[in-house]
Design a protein around this motif. Structure first.
Motif, PDB file in Angstrom:
ATOM      1  N   LEU B 125       8.542  -7.952 -25.730  1.00  0.00           N
ATOM      2  CA  LEU B 125       8.634  -8.188 -24.212  1.00  0.00           C
ATOM      3  C   LEU B 125      10.062  -8.357 -23.899  1.00  0.00           C
ATOM      4  N   GLY B 128      12.018  -4.622 -24.556  1.00  0.00           N
ATOM      5  CA  GLY B 128      11.751  -4.165 -23.361  1.00  0.00           C
ATOM      6  C   GLY B 128      11.961  -2.531 -23.178  1.00  0.00           C
ATOM      7  N   HIS B 133       7.096  -1.680 -25.112  1.00  0.00           N
ATOM      8  CA  HIS B 133       6.092  -1.859 -24.107  1.00  0.00           C
ATOM      9  C   HIS B 133       4.684  -1.441 -24.810  1.00  0.00           C
ATOM     10  N   PHE B 166       5.620  -6.584 -16.625  1.00  0.00           N
ATOM     11  CA  PHE B 166       4.822  -6.018 -17.567  1.00  0.00           C
ATOM     12  C   PHE B 166       3.230  -6.067 -17.133  1.00  0.00           C
TER      13      PHE B 166
END
Lengths: 67, 175
Positions: B125, B128, B133, B166
């Motif tokens: 996370l 990124g 992801h 997200f």
């Protein structure tokens, strides 16, 4: 064997689950195999690109005047 | 040529005191919890022994140790047992914590230290990229992380905004 998308997705999930549940040592061996395959595909793609490049260059090459 | 050989070599390097602690991260680390994830390299996170007066940490001792044992340096990597291995220092509090709390897994008699699933997910996370992801989604879909522990990491390491973005992008249906 089926073309039912829902069943295809479910079987993919089931395969991923069963792979995830295998012993770590077995999964690490699979990583070795996956890497060998990825490298073989990459090398084949490079060879193919090089061959296509050569072919397209020869197609566009000017012919000798006296040919 | 196998990852198991790489792990044995890194264990020996730690036992010989070249690094204070190591842990496996990246796709190889994720494979301990998920289905095998195709990757071309191995990410090893390392903590060094603290030396008085030393400001800059150098990977040189690692490279010297491993080249003496057959490793071949290729740019930022060192190739061990056919695998390019990248050594990464802990550059954020999250990675420092991941390294400190990494768990030891028995791989057919060989101990392998690996980040916890929750730390791997939180690092994905934080990093990124698209592939990070995708990996985080795999952890969630496979229910391979403890949601409460993951949320604690997200809050403690200031990743709440990233997590909410997200969630909106990948976990909530179109509104």
């Amino acid at each position: 064997m089926t073309f039912d998308l829902q069943r295809i997705f479910e079987s993919k999930c089931a395969l991923r689950r069963s792979l995830a549940q295998r012993p770590v040592a077995e999964k690490l061996l699979l990583l070795d195999v996956l890497r060998d395959r990825a490298l073989a595909i990459r090398a084949a793609a490079k060879r193919q690109a090089a061959t296509m490049g050569r072919e397209s260059r020869s197609e566009h090459r000017a012919k000798p005047r006296n040919a | 040529m196998s990852i198991a050989q790489v792990i044995s070599l890194i264990n020996q390097m730690e036992a010989d005191g070249v690094v204070a602690r190591y842990a496996i991260g990246g796709a190889v680390g994720a494979t301990f919890y998920l289905e095998p994830l195709a990757t071309l390299d191995v990410d090893i996170f390392v903590a060094f022994h603290h030396q008085v007066g030393q400001v800059v940490v150098s990977p040189r001792p690692i490279f010297d140790y491993l080249t003496a044992r057959g490793g071949v340096v290729e740019g930022e990597y060192i190739v061990l047992a056919g695998w390019p291995v990248q050594f990464l220092p802990a550059t954020s509090p999250l990675v420092e914590e991941a390294l400190a709390e990494a768990v030891t897994v028995d791989v057919e008699g060989t101990p392998a230290r690996v980040f916890t699933a929750e730390h791997l997910a939180a690092i994905a996370l934080q990093t990124g990229r698209a592939k990070d992801h995708a990996r985080l989604l795999q952890f969630i879909e496979a229910a391979a992380i403890n949601a409460e522990r993951f949320q604690t990491l997200v809050r403690r390491h200031g990743l709440l905004d990233r997590w909410q973005t997200f969630e909106r992008r990948f976990l909530q249906g179109p509104s």
